[in-house]
Enzyme design. Structure first.
Site, PDB file in Angstrom:
ATOM      1  N   GLY A 274       0.835  -1.208   0.000  1.00 25.41           N
ATOM      2  CA  GLY A 274       0.000   0.000   0.000  1.00 25.41           C
ATOM      3  C   GLY A 274       0.862   1.247   0.000  1.00 25.41           C
ATOM      4  O   GLY A 274       2.072   1.181  -0.239  1.00 25.41           O
ATOM      5  N   ASN A 275       0.216   2.370   0.232  1.00 26.76           N
ATOM      6  CA  ASN A 275       0.983   3.624   0.322  1.00 26.76           C
ATOM      7  C   ASN A 275       0.354   4.520   1.384  1.00 26.76           C
ATOM      8  O   ASN A 275      -0.663   4.168   1.981  1.00 26.76           O
ATOM      9  CB  ASN A 275       1.054   4.310  -1.045  1.00 26.76           C
ATOM     10  N   ARG A 276       0.964   5.679   1.589  1.00 27.18           N
ATOM     11  CA  ARG A 276       0.595   6.494   2.750  1.00 27.18           C
ATOM     12  C   ARG A 276      -0.503   7.525   2.461  1.00 27.18           C
ATOM     13  O   ARG A 276      -0.758   8.391   3.290  1.00 27.18           O
ATOM     14  CB  ARG A 276       1.840   7.198   3.280  1.00 27.18           C
ATOM     15  N   SER A 277      -1.144   7.436   1.315  1.00 25.15           N
ATOM     16  CA  SER A 277      -2.174   8.440   1.010  1.00 25.15           C
ATOM     17  C   SER A 277      -3.379   8.303   1.950  1.00 25.15           C
ATOM     18  O   SER A 277      -3.925   7.216   2.116  1.00 25.15           O
ATOM     19  CB  SER A 277      -2.626   8.265  -0.443  1.00 25.15           C
TER      20      SER A 277
END
Ligand code: C5P
Length: 395
Positions: A207-210
């Site tokens: 995933g990512n930090r958005s």
């Protein structure tokens, strides 16, 4: 927005200028507004409810304790398109600035998300008192349109800044506010928000930090300007903006399916989501044992924006976001061109900045002109600036 887009709630504060608002009601009606008056209890000393009921042909309440079963503060907040408070006294301005909810009007103000305008009227000493000056600055910061009172003769013999403006002057400011807040009426806007997740096994994902805050701010801003909004939300833990149509997705593939459904009929696509560039080649059906976790083979995800460029119809606007840690402008410029976008917002996320924050900063770059530097500001402000550019291009 109400079905008419012309519902207006007039809040009347307890100042002598309240009697002038009787004329304001008439002039607003002449301009096609459907007016509901919510007076403060103090204002009834100057003008009684009967006057407002007769002028508007609608019931008038001042307290949350009246018609409780109808939950009037919420129903009024949801059914109005604009709120104008005229006259606003120093006390009423102070109560709004503090977020108090001690009568029906201040409850409605807190519960509503529509554009709000304040028309102050008071003695010049009260208007110029540092407390009032600070309260007015707070309200302007929060997005209220606060008119300056006119200079002239006041109720007593004093002269100065504090007079209630003529109805025509109030309606002129309201007309500007309405124009700005209805410039997307009838437009279909698709906004993607958050970050896609690619499953490794039933437990883990890439995933990512958005956080989705910027995408949600854009959806909210577009709704407040009259757009029909489809929010394609990927893994966000935020309150859904009221009025938005939402499609929840997890993976890039699911986002692609949602875009295939909604892109063809939209006027504007704002691709704010952070899309995972790759996914595991194989999705393990069972949880992978720690001892088997040597490496994960990845396969590239399709570039959703770039693939939609080929379907883009004349007049459709496509907006991208670029999160960069180095060579911000040149990287974003290349993405603008490669993905066939009309505009792109490039933000510097080095050191994890911007993710999860209410603030942002960066550069808006256009396919057809010089860019605009966005100094540190709220994601709400950027959302409106971006929509200003979109409206300009929609013609
Ligand atoms: O990841 P990148 O910096 O290329 O992202 C720039 C823009 O492209 C963003 O608006 C993002 O939503 C979009 N994008 C996409 N599909 C991808 C990767 C990014 O649509 N696979």
């Amino acid at each position: 927005m109400s079905r008419t887009g012309r519902e207006l709630l007039l809040g009347v504060g307890g100042g002598i200028a309240a009697y002038k608002s009787a004329d304001l009601v008439r002039r607003l009606q002449d301009h096609g507004y459907l007016v509901t008056v919510v007076p403060t209890p103090a204002s009834l000393n100057f003008v009684g409810s009967a006057t407002w009921e007769a002028l508007t042909n609608r019931p008038v309440y001042t307290q949350v304790w009246e018609s409780v079963h109808e939950v009037p503060h919420i129903s009024l907040a949801q059914s109005t398109d604009y709120i104008v408070i005229a006259p606003a006294t120093a006390d009423l301005i102070a109560r709004i600035a503090q977020g108090r909810a001690d009568d029906l009007l201040t409850n409605v103000l807190l519960a509503s998300s529509c554009p709000k305008m304040i028309v102050p009227s008071m003695h010049p000493n009260m208007w110029l008192d540092p407390a009032t000056v600070a309260n007015v600055a707070t309200l302007r910061d929060r997005g209220f349109t606060v008119m300056n009172p006119e200079v002239g003769r006041l109720t007593g013999s004093d002269i100065g800044a504090g007079r209630f403006p003529e109805s025509a002057a109030i309606i002129a400011v309201l007309t500007q506010l309405v124009a700005h807040n209805s410039d997307l009426i009838g437009k279909n806007i698709v906004v993607t928000a958050g970050g896609t997740r690619e499953a490794i096994d039933p437990v883990r994902f890439i995933g990512n930090r958005s956080s989705g805050k910027q995408g949600y701010a854009i959806a909210q801003a577009a709704l407040s300007r009259g757009a029909n909004v489809r929010l394609i939300s990927a893994n966000c833990e935020l309150a859904i903006p009221s009025g938005a149509h939402v499609t929840q997705v997890e993976s890039t593939e699911q986002m692609q399916v949602a875009l295939a459904e909604y892109f063809p009929s939209c006027d504007v696509l704002i691709m704010c989501a952070a899309v995972a560039d790759a996914r595991p080649k194989v999705l393990s059906e069972n949880k992978i044992k720690k001892s088997d976790f040597d490496s994960i083979d990845l396969i590239a995800n399709p570039d959703l924006l770039a693939s939609l460029t080929h379907q883009k119809k004349p007049g459709q606007i496509m907006v991208g976001f670029a999160a960069e840690t180095i060579d911000l402008k040149s990287n974003a410029q290349a993405k603008l061109k490669d993905k066939g976008l009309d505009l792109i917002f490039a933000n510097d996320v080095s050191g994890g900045a911007v993710f999860g924050s209410d603030q942002t900063a960066g550069t808006l770059l256009f396919c057809d002109g010089p860019g605009i530097e966005i100094l540190p500001t709220s994601k709400d402000t950027l959302a409106h600036e971006l929509l200003n550019q979109v409206v300009h291009r929609l013609g």
